[in-house]
Design a protein around this motif. Structure first.
Motif, PDB file in Angstrom:
ATOM      1  N   ARG A   1       0.839  -1.206   0.000  1.00  0.00           N
ATOM      2  CA  ARG A   1       0.000   0.000   0.000  1.00  0.00           C
ATOM      3  C   ARG A   1       0.867   1.246   0.000  1.00  0.00           C
ATOM      4  N   PHE A   2       1.929   1.226   0.795  1.00  0.00           N
ATOM      5  CA  PHE A   2       2.814   2.387   0.880  1.00  0.00           C
ATOM      6  C   PHE A   2       3.696   2.505  -0.355  1.00  0.00           C
ATOM      7  N   LEU A   3       4.032   1.395  -0.963  1.00  0.00           N
ATOM      8  CA  LEU A   3       4.765   1.415  -2.225  1.00  0.00           C
ATOM      9  C   LEU A   3       3.901   2.048  -3.321  1.00  0.00           C
ATOM     10  N   ILE A   4       2.625   1.671  -3.365  1.00  0.00           N
ATOM     11  CA  ILE A   4       1.702   2.259  -4.343  1.00  0.00           C
ATOM     12  C   ILE A   4       1.599   3.766  -4.117  1.00  0.00           C
ATOM     13  N   LEU A   5       1.425   4.170  -2.872  1.00  0.00           N
ATOM     14  CA  LEU A   5       1.361   5.601  -2.563  1.00  0.00           C
ATOM     15  C   LEU A   5       2.621   6.309  -3.059  1.00  0.00           C
ATOM     16  N   GLY A   6       3.780   5.735  -2.769  1.00  0.00           N
ATOM     17  CA  GLY A   6       5.041   6.341  -3.203  1.00  0.00           C
ATOM     18  C   GLY A   6       5.178   6.418  -4.708  1.00  0.00           C
ATOM     19  N   SER A   7       4.656   5.408  -5.408  1.00  0.00           N
ATOM     20  CA  SER A   7       4.780   5.402  -6.864  1.00  0.00           C
ATOM     21  C   SER A   7       3.996   6.536  -7.510  1.00  0.00           C
ATOM     22  N   LEU A   8       3.032   7.091  -6.792  1.00  0.00           N
ATOM     23  CA  LEU A   8       2.217   8.195  -7.312  1.00  0.00           C
ATOM     24  C   LEU A   8       2.476   9.524  -6.607  1.00  0.00           C
ATOM     25  N   LEU A   9       3.181   9.496  -5.483  1.00  0.00           N
ATOM     26  CA  LEU A   9       3.308  10.671  -4.626  1.00  0.00           C
ATOM     27  C   LEU A   9       3.942  11.872  -5.329  1.00  0.00           C
ATOM     28  N   SER A  10       4.939  11.648  -6.161  1.00  0.00           N
ATOM     29  CA  SER A  10       5.578  12.771  -6.859  1.00  0.00           C
ATOM     30  C   SER A  10       4.559  13.564  -7.660  1.00  0.00           C
ATOM     31  N   ASP A  11       3.687  12.865  -8.378  1.00  0.00           N
ATOM     32  CA  ASP A  11       2.670  13.552  -9.173  1.00  0.00           C
ATOM     33  C   ASP A  11       1.541  14.104  -8.301  1.00  0.00           C
ATOM     34  N   ILE A  12       1.211  13.408  -7.215  1.00  0.00           N
ATOM     35  CA  ILE A  12       0.169  13.895  -6.304  1.00  0.00           C
ATOM     36  C   ILE A  12       0.577  15.250  -5.724  1.00  0.00           C
ATOM     37  N   ILE A  13       1.850  15.406  -5.428  1.00  0.00           N
ATOM     38  CA  ILE A  13       2.357  16.672  -4.884  1.00  0.00           C
ATOM     39  C   ILE A  13       2.577  17.704  -5.988  1.00  0.00           C
ATOM     40  N   ASP A  14       3.322  17.315  -7.006  1.00  0.00           N
ATOM     41  CA  ASP A  14       3.821  18.296  -7.972  1.00  0.00           C
ATOM     42  C   ASP A  14       2.811  18.782  -9.002  1.00  0.00           C
ATOM     43  N   LYS A  15       1.937  17.925  -9.466  1.00  0.00           N
ATOM     44  CA  LYS A  15       0.992  18.369 -10.500  1.00  0.00           C
ATOM     45  C   LYS A  15       0.089  19.485  -9.972  1.00  0.00           C
ATOM     46  N   PRO A  16      -0.592  19.304  -8.830  1.00  0.00           N
ATOM     47  CA  PRO A  16      -1.409  20.419  -8.328  1.00  0.00           C
ATOM     48  C   PRO A  16      -0.569  21.627  -7.895  1.00  0.00           C
ATOM     49  N   LEU A  17       0.562  21.371  -7.229  1.00  0.00           N
ATOM     50  CA  LEU A  17       1.388  22.471  -6.734  1.00  0.00           C
ATOM     51  C   LEU A  17       1.987  23.287  -7.879  1.00  0.00           C
ATOM     52  N   GLY A  18       2.631  22.608  -8.808  1.00  0.00           N
ATOM     53  CA  GLY A  18       3.325  23.312  -9.880  1.00  0.00           C
ATOM     54  C   GLY A  18       2.447  23.800 -11.001  1.00  0.00           C
ATOM     55  N   ASN A  19       1.337  23.081 -11.253  1.00  0.00           N
ATOM     56  CA  ASN A  19       0.486  23.434 -12.387  1.00  0.00           C
ATOM     57  C   ASN A  19      -0.760  24.220 -12.010  1.00  0.00           C
ATOM     58  N   ILE A  20      -1.112  24.247 -10.716  1.00  0.00           N
ATOM     59  CA  ILE A  20      -2.306  24.986 -10.292  1.00  0.00           C
ATOM     60  C   ILE A  20      -1.916  26.085  -9.304  1.00  0.00           C
ATOM     61  N   VAL A  21      -1.365  25.683  -8.150  1.00  0.00           N
ATOM     62  CA  VAL A  21      -1.023  26.663  -7.113  1.00  0.00           C
ATOM     63  C   VAL A  21       0.028  27.656  -7.618  1.00  0.00           C
ATOM     64  N   LEU A  22       1.060  27.154  -8.269  1.00  0.00           N
ATOM     65  CA  LEU A  22       2.142  28.016  -8.768  1.00  0.00           C
ATOM     66  C   LEU A  22       2.052  28.221 -10.277  1.00  0.00           C
ATOM     67  N   TYR A  23       0.839  28.174 -10.801  1.00  0.00           N
ATOM     68  CA  TYR A  23       0.641  28.236 -12.258  1.00  0.00           C
ATOM     69  C   TYR A  23       1.311  29.453 -12.895  1.00  0.00           C
ATOM     70  N   GLY A  24       1.102  30.616 -12.401  1.00  0.00           N
ATOM     71  CA  GLY A  24       1.696  31.808 -12.998  1.00  0.00           C
ATOM     72  C   GLY A  24       3.181  31.933 -12.749  1.00  0.00           C
TER      73      GLY A  24
END
Length: 166
Positions: free
Chosen positions: A28-51
């Motif tokens: 379960r934690f391996l699955i979480l880790g396999s997606l965690l980079s995108d879970i953090i970075d996609k919303p942060l870099g593409n939405i929160v820090l979009y401009g």
């Protein structure tokens, strides 16, 4: 690579390692880790820090992030599985091709990109390795589901409760 590639290939690699090492990985934690980079970075870099950045590969796609998780993992074993999943994610994303992000903060700030959400779809279709990764991930997931009979309600409940593939 998308969802199935990251999850399936990470599970496949560590499932094969675990058949030899018998370490009792909490998948379960391996699955979480396999997606965690995108879970953090996609919303942060593409939405929160979009401009500001418009970049979906920032903090979670760095070697520093893996190192921090690994250090925490020495005290909390399950976080070590998260770190292993994140490391697999970085390899599958071929982050060595973006050393400024991978080795952040040592090579400077994150790169600002001219990102549009349609770029995610376009980049997926432009790179055949994405297809191969997704298909491989799906095949691995199906084989693990069939092998461990995770299509049975009680088996999936056991997996979700303990994170083990028995």
């Amino acid at each position: 690579m998308l969802l199935f590639g990251h999850i399936g290939i990470a599970l496949g690699i560590f499932y094969l390692l675990n058949t030899r090492l018998k370490k009792g990985i909490d998948y379960r934690f391996l699955i979480l880790g396999s997606l965690l980079s995108d879970i953090i970075d996609k919303p942060l870099g593409n939405i929160v820090l979009y401009g500001l950045l418009n970049n979906g590969r920032i903090i979670g796609h760095t070697l520093l992030f893996v190192i921090v998780l690994t250090v925490i993992g020495f005290y909390r074993k399950r976080i070590l599985y998260v770190a292993a999943g994140v490391a697999t994610h970085l390899v599958l994303d071929r982050m060595w091709g973006d050393p400024r992000t991978l080795l952040w903060p040592f090579l400077g700030d994150f790169i600002r990109r001219d990102f549009r959400f349609t770029d995610l779809i376009d980049s997926f279709y432009a790179d055949p390795l994405n297809y191969i990764g997704e298909v491989a991930g799906i095949v691995i997931l199906i084989s693990l589901i069939v092998t461990h009979r995770l299509y049975l309600k009680h088996r999936i409940k056991d997996f979700l409760a303990a994170g083990q593939l028995n």
